[in-house]
Design an enzyme around this catalytic site. Sequence first.
Site, PDB file in Angstrom:
ATOM      1  N   ASP A 264      59.097  24.148  42.245  1.00 36.52           N
ATOM      2  CA  ASP A 264      60.006  23.119  41.423  1.00 36.52           C
ATOM      3  C   ASP A 264      61.151  23.407  40.876  1.00 36.52           C
ATOM      4  O   ASP A 264      61.051  24.779  40.073  1.00 36.52           O
ATOM      5  CB  ASP A 264      59.039  22.110  40.934  1.00 36.52           C
ATOM      6  CG  ASP A 264      58.525  22.646  39.635  1.00 36.52           C
ATOM      7  OD1 ASP A 264      58.292  23.763  39.369  1.00 36.52           O
ATOM      8  OD2 ASP A 264      58.009  21.687  38.787  1.00 36.52           O
TER       9      ASP A 264
ATOM     10  N   HIS B 205      38.171  57.165  41.241  1.00 39.54           N
ATOM     11  CA  HIS B 205      37.097  56.438  40.999  1.00 39.54           C
ATOM     12  C   HIS B 205      35.751  57.133  40.965  1.00 39.54           C
ATOM     13  O   HIS B 205      35.834  57.636  42.305  1.00 39.54           O
ATOM     14  CB  HIS B 205      36.998  54.796  41.185  1.00 39.54           C
ATOM     15  CG  HIS B 205      35.818  54.259  41.433  1.00 39.54           C
ATOM     16  ND1 HIS B 205      35.207  54.010  40.311  1.00 39.54           N
ATOM     17  CD2 HIS B 205      35.073  53.893  42.550  1.00 39.54           C
ATOM     18  CE1 HIS B 205      34.201  53.140  40.561  1.00 39.54           C
ATOM     19  NE2 HIS B 205      33.822  53.043  42.058  1.00 39.54           N
TER      20      HIS B 205
ATOM     21  N   TYR C 171      27.994  50.094  38.777  1.00 39.60           N
ATOM     22  CA  TYR C 171      27.458  49.219  39.843  1.00 39.60           C
ATOM     23  C   TYR C 171      26.619  50.205  40.710  1.00 39.60           C
ATOM     24  O   TYR C 171      26.734  51.620  40.791  1.00 39.60           O
ATOM     25  CB  TYR C 171      28.450  48.732  40.677  1.00 39.60           C
ATOM     26  CG  TYR C 171      29.482  49.722  41.487  1.00 39.60           C
ATOM     27  CD1 TYR C 171      28.943  50.317  42.613  1.00 39.60           C
ATOM     28  CD2 TYR C 171      30.929  49.995  40.836  1.00 39.60           C
ATOM     29  CE1 TYR C 171      29.868  50.930  43.468  1.00 39.60           C
ATOM     30  CE2 TYR C 171      31.758  50.910  41.730  1.00 39.60           C
ATOM     31  CZ  TYR C 171      31.113  51.330  42.973  1.00 39.60           C
ATOM     32  OH  TYR C 171      31.889  52.133  43.583  1.00 39.60           O
TER      33      TYR C 171
END
Length: 845
Positions: A566, A246, A277
């Site tokens: 369940d 990156h 960013y």
Amino acid sequence: MSSTPTATPASRPREPEAVGPEPVGPKVVVIGAGIVGCSLADELTARGWTDVTVLEQGPLPAPGGSTSHAPGLVFQTNPSKTLAEFARYTVEKFGSLHVDGVSCFDRVGGLELATTPERLAELHRRAGYAAAWGIRGEIVGAARCKELWPLLDESVVLGGFHTPDDGLARALLAARAQQERATARGARFLDRHTVTGIEQRDGRVTGVVTDRGAFPADHVVSAAGFWGPVIGRMAGIDVPLQPLAHQYVQTRPLPELAGATAEASRPILRFQDRDLYFREHTDRIGIGTYAHRPLPIDPFAVLPYDEARGQGMDMPSSYPLTAEDWAPSWDDSRWLIPALRDAEVDEGFNGVFSFTPDGMPVLGESRQVRGFWLAEAVWVTHSAGVARAVAEWMVDGRPALDLHECDLARFEEAQRSPSYVRERGCQQFVEVYDVLHPLQPMESPRPLRVSPFHARQQELGAYFLEGGGWERPHWYEANAPLADGLDLPERDAWSARYWSPVAAAEAKATREKVALYDMTPLRRLEVTGPGALAFLDRMTSNNLRKKPGAVTYTLLLDETGGIRSDLTVARLAPDRFQVGANSIADLDWLLRHAPGDVQIRDITSGTCCIGVWGPLARDLVQPLTRDDFSHEGFGYFRAKDTYLGHVPVTAMRLSYVGELGWELYTTADLGLRLWDTLWEAGQEHGVIAAGRSAFNSLRLEKGYRSWGTDMTDEHDPYEAGVGFAVRMDKDGFVGRQALEGRGQALGQGLENRVASGRRLTPLLLDDPAHVVLGKEPVYVDGVPAGYVTSASYGYTLGRCVAYAWLPTAATATGTAVQIEYFGAKVPATVAEEPLFDPKMTRIRR
């Protein structure tokens, strides 16, 4: 960590100087002294497990993994409640840590920008997540974005999402602070120790071998980052993790930031429309990008620290910047921030991070090698939260948070191939900042798993989505004519994605006639052996001591009474049971606890299932068999082996949609014949094939819970509304002691689970035109008080049904609430369940 997973002869390790009290507790060896390993050592020793050794191949305090180059951005808001909780604890903890008077966390806030209408809508959705999970945040206009980040070109910004409690983690400093705390309690940290082998005996880990000696261990935790697959292979465990590079750069000093003294004073900035960013480095700007092509790294080819340095690399996790990949992001950065138009890049690199097929961490203890734990694919953002959860898991036997999204056992066998892990890991990199719909399926590799009915479904125009690798029909275009004339409200663009009005027609046909549902992807386990009954009765909450032919809805609980899953358990013979489970993690849980006289086999891939439901289901099925399918001859929650035409089936009278019908199981080789038999016989009854979209609507109208969405192990049966599946008069089942008194309180009309004061609550949206999808915040008296779990339009009821966790005080029938949907407050009302057919007359006919 070593790129050569071969054991070396054990020798006595170097003994460190005593720097703390005598260690106590089990012997724990943590592999990796990055932010996760240091955080885990701190959390373990704080809980009294102080015999902790942390091994690191590189030098401390900067060992050369991802922690050593991480930009430190911590954004807490995430669609995953679990990841948001991890990040929140990371902010809380790092904010309390200091080294030499310097804080390990800089609470500068976060600002996510929108330059397109689609992104602005997405920011409203993210603000909803923040409100649901209890994170401060607000949508702000372009002018406020400019105030928060003066270097922005305000003219291209439509708005932003400001989160004042986010900020920058000083990862190496935080690692050092926690290392010092753990050392003071008795832990030891040994750098320059390359792990070369994992020792084990009789299915348990016994130690770790390094190039400088062997270390005995009761528990070994791999916190090795992108070396995780290497360490995993030494233990014989696959770690589904793909390292990728990156890009990150720093500019030269900017005149606009001249005179700055603080490392950062403005919020960390996300420009997700271009996968970028930004953060300050005093008078410089750091820029990271996900816009470039995926750059996968082979974890077995990553160089050890000294070899990397010898080849001119700063550290093993830092590769040279590839200029051709960076160029488009530099243009986008200068478009957003005019101050960068005359700036130059000073330095940059391609830093390695870990990605999994679903973007989540890989956590937990291996079943194959007990005592071998994984804490992998964890970013700095979630590091302290993950460490706390794993430490709780190890010391207390379970984490306080629901971790099913991160459980190492969650991946199917088909999702563990190296090709799959690589391809999906690369796609996760591409999608880091994408606007993703909650129903959006992966595009490749597909199709991967298909039921025997797939060809017939394609002929009917099935619209497939994907789950667990399975192709799952959500509706069939062949049913489009049935939707003509239906009075349905117009949907907004977001809720209209991966939806069709055909789903309404299929739900209507199920309620009025009969429909076939492909239930093949549901997991099926065969449990056999002389101890099968005693084992299942001990592991589950309901009474299973019934005659063969009985089917029971029951719960898998943990020792605290939390709902792990369940199940439906069919007793087909005295020592043979078929268990309908939720995931491969259920199989893993049962195998961990099974005694020697019990055999458990996953039969999902070798079998298939069709749900036949609707008021005409008996008219369709009865002529195909000599057995009695009347209500008297084949009661609800009963099973029998029979033949339908030429096909041997196990028929179970169950219904997850609230209508008469059966689940019909056969072997995969006979599946297509079963489908064709039912399809041909059903033509005179108007049979249709129906998909998951209608299925979800119908089950919500009946209030049937979906484990993993509506309830998890953070919830007990009584607050989740499934207390009927608990038989407290049954001795010795897992979780019974923790539930003592809770059911009695409920039976006396007291508040549901007084200790927590919450309840899973049915809501009906007041306006028939409104729809929500799940994970939206619910407001009570104008204040966020809970969140939606499942939601779907109830076509029989003519309104959207939403289930939500709310404070008990707000769960009285008729209570008015609001659900925030893309920034708008949608009115809803607490309803009484079940919303449809409360007397169960349609199922028991």
